[in-house]
Design a protein around this motif. Structure first.
Motif, PDB file in Angstrom:
ATOM      1  N   VAL A   1       3.046  -5.800   7.070  1.00 56.91           N
ATOM      2  CA  VAL A   1       1.780  -5.532   6.398  1.00 56.91           C
ATOM      3  C   VAL A   1       1.528  -6.741   5.511  1.00 56.91           C
ATOM      4  O   VAL A   1       2.150  -6.885   4.451  1.00 56.91           O
ATOM      5  CB  VAL A   1       1.828  -4.240   5.561  1.00 56.91           C
ATOM      6  CG1 VAL A   1       0.473  -3.989   4.906  1.00 56.91           C
ATOM      7  CG2 VAL A   1       2.213  -3.050   6.424  1.00 56.91           C
ATOM      8  N   GLU A   2       0.649  -7.644   5.949  1.00 54.47           N
ATOM      9  CA  GLU A   2       0.423  -8.896   5.240  1.00 54.47           C
ATOM     10  C   GLU A   2      -0.917  -8.879   4.510  1.00 54.47           C
ATOM     11  O   GLU A   2      -1.933  -8.492   5.077  1.00 54.47           O
ATOM     12  CB  GLU A   2       0.469 -10.077   6.208  1.00 54.47           C
ATOM     13  CG  GLU A   2       1.854 -10.360   6.752  1.00 54.47           C
ATOM     14  CD  GLU A   2       1.926 -11.687   7.481  1.00 54.47           C
ATOM     15  OE1 GLU A   2       0.842 -12.222   7.839  1.00 54.47           O
ATOM     16  OE2 GLU A   2       3.028 -12.185   7.708  1.00 54.47           O
ATOM     17  N   LYS A   3      -0.883  -9.318   3.268  1.00 56.61           N
ATOM     18  CA  LYS A   3      -2.101  -9.395   2.465  1.00 56.61           C
ATOM     19  C   LYS A   3      -2.871 -10.653   2.842  1.00 56.61           C
ATOM     20  O   LYS A   3      -2.350 -11.760   2.774  1.00 56.61           O
ATOM     21  CB  LYS A   3      -1.749  -9.410   0.979  1.00 56.61           C
ATOM     22  CG  LYS A   3      -2.956  -9.327   0.059  1.00 56.61           C
ATOM     23  CD  LYS A   3      -2.511  -9.267  -1.396  1.00 56.61           C
ATOM     24  CE  LYS A   3      -3.696  -9.117  -2.328  1.00 56.61           C
ATOM     25  NZ  LYS A   3      -3.276  -9.026  -3.747  1.00 56.61           N
ATOM     26  N   MET A   4      -4.121 -10.479   3.261  1.00 52.94           N
ATOM     27  CA  MET A   4      -4.957 -11.595   3.676  1.00 52.94           C
ATOM     28  C   MET A   4      -5.978 -11.990   2.601  1.00 52.94           C
ATOM     29  O   MET A   4      -6.289 -13.159   2.437  1.00 52.94           O
ATOM     30  CB  MET A   4      -5.690 -11.230   4.973  1.00 52.94           C
ATOM     31  CG  MET A   4      -4.759 -10.957   6.142  1.00 52.94           C
ATOM     32  SD  MET A   4      -3.866 -12.455   6.621  1.00 52.94           S
ATOM     33  CE  MET A   4      -2.647 -11.803   7.748  1.00 52.94           C
ATOM     34  N   LEU A   5      -6.519 -11.009   1.920  1.00 51.74           N
ATOM     35  CA  LEU A   5      -7.509 -11.260   0.873  1.00 51.74           C
ATOM     36  C   LEU A   5      -7.186 -10.384  -0.326  1.00 51.74           C
ATOM     37  O   LEU A   5      -6.822  -9.219  -0.160  1.00 51.74           O
ATOM     38  CB  LEU A   5      -8.925 -10.954   1.386  1.00 51.74           C
ATOM     39  CG  LEU A   5      -9.487 -11.914   2.418  1.00 51.74           C
ATOM     40  CD1 LEU A   5     -10.768 -11.350   3.022  1.00 51.74           C
ATOM     41  CD2 LEU A   5      -9.755 -13.288   1.813  1.00 51.74           C
ATOM     42  N   PRO A   6      -7.334 -10.924  -1.546  1.00 53.05           N
ATOM     43  CA  PRO A   6      -7.662 -12.315  -1.848  1.00 53.05           C
ATOM     44  C   PRO A   6      -6.547 -13.269  -1.408  1.00 53.05           C
ATOM     45  O   PRO A   6      -5.398 -12.850  -1.260  1.00 53.05           O
ATOM     46  CB  PRO A   6      -7.818 -12.314  -3.368  1.00 53.05           C
ATOM     47  CG  PRO A   6      -6.978 -11.177  -3.827  1.00 53.05           C
ATOM     48  CD  PRO A   6      -7.088 -10.131  -2.772  1.00 53.05           C
ATOM     49  N   ILE A   7      -6.906 -14.520  -1.197  1.00 56.40           N
ATOM     50  CA  ILE A   7      -5.934 -15.520  -0.761  1.00 56.40           C
ATOM     51  C   ILE A   7      -4.913 -15.721  -1.878  1.00 56.40           C
ATOM     52  O   ILE A   7      -5.265 -16.075  -3.001  1.00 56.40           O
ATOM     53  CB  ILE A   7      -6.628 -16.852  -0.424  1.00 56.40           C
ATOM     54  CG1 ILE A   7      -7.595 -16.653   0.739  1.00 56.40           C
ATOM     55  CG2 ILE A   7      -5.608 -17.925  -0.082  1.00 56.40           C
ATOM     56  CD1 ILE A   7      -8.470 -17.853   1.026  1.00 56.40           C
ATOM     57  N   SER A   8      -3.641 -15.497  -1.548  1.00 53.90           N
ATOM     58  CA  SER A   8      -2.614 -15.550  -2.594  1.00 53.90           C
ATOM     59  C   SER A   8      -1.442 -16.448  -2.240  1.00 53.90           C
ATOM     60  O   SER A   8      -0.455 -16.495  -2.971  1.00 53.90           O
ATOM     61  CB  SER A   8      -2.096 -14.131  -2.874  1.00 53.90           C
ATOM     62  OG  SER A   8      -1.581 -13.545  -1.693  1.00 53.90           O
ATOM     63  N   ASP A   9      -1.534 -17.154  -1.105  1.00 52.05           N
ATOM     64  CA  ASP A   9      -0.391 -17.969  -0.693  1.00 52.05           C
ATOM     65  C   ASP A   9      -0.567 -19.453  -0.991  1.00 52.05           C
ATOM     66  O   ASP A   9       0.184 -20.286  -0.490  1.00 52.05           O
ATOM     67  CB  ASP A   9      -0.127 -17.775   0.802  1.00 52.05           C
ATOM     68  CG  ASP A   9      -1.251 -18.312   1.666  1.00 52.05           C
ATOM     69  OD1 ASP A   9      -2.377 -18.439   1.153  1.00 52.05           O
ATOM     70  OD2 ASP A   9      -1.006 -18.601   2.850  1.00 52.05           O
TER      71      ASP A   9
ATOM     72  N   GLU B   1      -9.353  -5.627  -1.413  1.00 52.10           N
ATOM     73  CA  GLU B   1      -8.225  -6.384  -0.867  1.00 52.10           C
ATOM     74  C   GLU B   1      -8.087  -6.019   0.607  1.00 52.10           C
ATOM     75  O   GLU B   1      -8.515  -4.944   1.027  1.00 52.10           O
ATOM     76  CB  GLU B   1      -6.927  -6.103  -1.628  1.00 52.10           C
ATOM     77  CG  GLU B   1      -6.513  -4.652  -1.674  1.00 52.10           C
ATOM     78  CD  GLU B   1      -5.264  -4.428  -2.523  1.00 52.10           C
ATOM     79  OE1 GLU B   1      -4.759  -5.399  -3.103  1.00 52.10           O
ATOM     80  OE2 GLU B   1      -4.808  -3.280  -2.586  1.00 52.10           O
ATOM     81  N   LEU B   2      -7.508  -6.930   1.377  1.00 52.92           N
ATOM     82  CA  LEU B   2      -7.414  -6.730   2.821  1.00 52.92           C
ATOM     83  C   LEU B   2      -5.995  -6.991   3.295  1.00 52.92           C
ATOM     84  O   LEU B   2      -5.389  -8.006   2.935  1.00 52.92           O
ATOM     85  CB  LEU B   2      -8.378  -7.665   3.563  1.00 52.92           C
ATOM     86  CG  LEU B   2      -8.292  -7.649   5.091  1.00 52.92           C
ATOM     87  CD1 LEU B   2      -8.777  -6.315   5.635  1.00 52.92           C
ATOM     88  CD2 LEU B   2      -9.100  -8.800   5.691  1.00 52.92           C
ATOM     89  N   TYR B   3      -5.483  -6.067   4.112  1.00 52.42           N
ATOM     90  CA  TYR B   3      -4.157  -6.210   4.706  1.00 52.42           C
ATOM     91  C   TYR B   3      -4.275  -6.116   6.231  1.00 52.42           C
ATOM     92  O   TYR B   3      -5.172  -5.447   6.751  1.00 52.42           O
ATOM     93  CB  TYR B   3      -3.210  -5.115   4.218  1.00 52.42           C
ATOM     94  CG  TYR B   3      -2.872  -5.189   2.750  1.00 52.42           C
ATOM     95  CD1 TYR B   3      -1.726  -5.851   2.309  1.00 52.42           C
ATOM     96  CD2 TYR B   3      -3.693  -4.590   1.801  1.00 52.42           C
ATOM     97  CE1 TYR B   3      -1.414  -5.922   0.964  1.00 52.42           C
ATOM     98  CE2 TYR B   3      -3.389  -4.654   0.451  1.00 52.42           C
ATOM     99  CZ  TYR B   3      -2.240  -5.323   0.034  1.00 52.42           C
ATOM    100  OH  TYR B   3      -1.941  -5.397  -1.300  1.00 52.42           O
ATOM    101  N   VAL B   4      -3.353  -6.781   6.919  1.00 47.10           N
ATOM    102  CA  VAL B   4      -3.268  -6.674   8.380  1.00 47.10           C
ATOM    103  C   VAL B   4      -1.936  -6.031   8.732  1.00 47.10           C
ATOM    104  O   VAL B   4      -0.875  -6.481   8.279  1.00 47.10           O
ATOM    105  CB  VAL B   4      -3.394  -8.049   9.060  1.00 47.10           C
ATOM    106  CG1 VAL B   4      -3.202  -7.914  10.560  1.00 47.10           C
ATOM    107  CG2 VAL B   4      -4.745  -8.676   8.776  1.00 47.10           C
ATOM    108  N   CYS B   5      -1.977  -4.968   9.525  1.00 46.34           N
ATOM    109  CA  CYS B   5      -0.775  -4.232   9.944  1.00 46.34           C
ATOM    110  C   CYS B   5      -0.511  -4.536  11.419  1.00 46.34           C
ATOM    111  O   CYS B   5      -1.363  -4.249  12.265  1.00 46.34           O
ATOM    112  CB  CYS B   5      -0.969  -2.725   9.745  1.00 46.34           C
ATOM    113  SG  CYS B   5      -1.533  -2.255   8.093  1.00 46.34           S
ATOM    114  N   TYR B   6       0.650  -5.079  11.725  1.00 46.08           N
ATOM    115  CA  TYR B   6       0.941  -5.466  13.109  1.00 46.08           C
ATOM    116  C   TYR B   6       2.432  -5.675  13.283  1.00 46.08           C
ATOM    117  O   TYR B   6       3.200  -5.643  12.313  1.00 46.08           O
ATOM    118  CB  TYR B   6       0.189  -6.745  13.472  1.00 46.08           C
ATOM    119  CG  TYR B   6       0.689  -7.989  12.755  1.00 46.08           C
ATOM    120  CD1 TYR B   6       1.491  -8.922  13.405  1.00 46.08           C
ATOM    121  CD2 TYR B   6       0.360  -8.240  11.423  1.00 46.08           C
ATOM    122  CE1 TYR B   6       1.953 -10.066  12.762  1.00 46.08           C
ATOM    123  CE2 TYR B   6       0.811  -9.376  10.765  1.00 46.08           C
ATOM    124  CZ  TYR B   6       1.611 -10.282  11.438  1.00 46.08           C
ATOM    125  OH  TYR B   6       2.080 -11.407  10.791  1.00 46.08           O
TER     126      TYR B   6
END
Length: 301
Positions: A198-206, A180-185
């Motif tokens: 902290v947003e979850k980018m993968l897997p695509i869940s939106d 799983e992949l998160y972006v922190c900004y």
């Protein structure tokens, strides 16, 4: 007393020059912020349209996946849409390349480190990628190994500038380097504030099948729906990451503008205090001179 007066005058002149510099930097940051906000708004419009199309194209598959958890058709939905057991987590940490942005970087790095310590038992459980020299140097100084780092982004970064790190992260996910992949900004709220995310980018869940649009005419696919989604799903994931980078840059410009405004205001306050001190010292010097003259005149009588 004259030396003291000269010293105060020098400090006033020096502070005024500093104030002029910080004021100019504030205006530059304000200009960058305006451009970045306009660019971010345009990108968000694009991202919402892509999301709308993807939601429509995958509505039936997403519904069936939710019910069965199976892999469907010729598309490897598992790699982009399905949650898999998490053995390792990927994080992209976005900071600035330089300073003069107030607490922008410290907020991101402090909260990221707290999150890593709370959510993981060891560094073997996560992979870090850094965008921005401040973050990269911060992690290196603490012995944290980075899978990739990207420095010296432009004020309004194009997709070509970040293509390597964005495409590499999606490839790493598909190759199960992390699950799983998160972006922190820092998310840009307005010109005065930002919010750590902290947003979850993968897997695509939106992608919510209940939000799928109904069209009078169905899409015509060439070469096929499966082939299009094979290309569109990774591109959508990449656009989410790129959107976070654009958002972070906007927050950075806002932080820079606020920091320089604060510095300018502080310089003005210092100048006001020094001016009062100068006037008092000058008044004391004049009083001393008058006293000496009167005393000398009295001695001659």
């Amino acid at each position: 007393m004259m030396a003291s007066l000269n010293e105060i005058k020098t400090r006033i002149a020096s502070t005024k020059k500093t104030s002029q510099i910080t004021n100019a930097m504030q205006m530059v940051s304000a200009s960058k912020l305006t451009k970045s906000e306009a660019y971010s708004a345009k990108f968000q419009l694009y991202a919402s349209r892509v999301r709308e199309i993807l939601t429509h194209l995958t509505a039936s598959e997403l519904t069936e996946l939710a019910n069965s958890g199976r892999e469907l058709g010729g598309i490897n939905y598992h790699s982009m849409l399905l949650n898999r057991p998490v053995k390792k987590t990927g994080y992209i940490v976005i900071t600035s390349d330089g300073g003069l942005v107030g607490g922008y970087n410290s907020s991101i790095l402090k909260q990221t480190m707290t999150m890593l310590e709370d959510d993981h038992d060891s560094a073997d459980e996560y992979v870090l990628l850094a965008i921005g020299g401040t973050g990269a140097d911060f992690f290196k100084a603490r012995g944290v190994k980075l899978a990739y780092e990207l420095r010296n982004l432009s004020d309004q970064p194009s997709f070509d500038e970040v293509r390597k790190i964005v495409s590499m992260t999606t490839s790493m996910y598909e190759n199960q380097v992390f699950d799983e992949l998160y972006v922190c900004y820092n998310h840009h709220v307005n010109s005065l504030s930002s919010q750590f995310r902290v947003e979850k980018m993968l897997p695509i869940s939106d992608l919510d099948p209940s939000e799928a649009q109904t069209y009078r005419e169905e899409y015509l696919f060439e070469p096929s729906k499966e082939a299009i989604l094979d290309q569109l799903l990774p591109q959508y994931a990449e656009s989410l990451i790129y959107g976070a980078i654009v958002d972070a840059k906007t927050a950075e410009h806002a932080a820079g503008m606020t920091a320089m405004k604060t510095a300018t205001d502080n310089a003005s306050a210092i100048i006001a205090d020094l001016t009062i001190s100068y006037n008092r010292a000058r008044q004391a010097a004049i009083t001393q001179e008058i006293t000496e003259i009167v005393g000398g005149a009295s001695a001659l009588e």
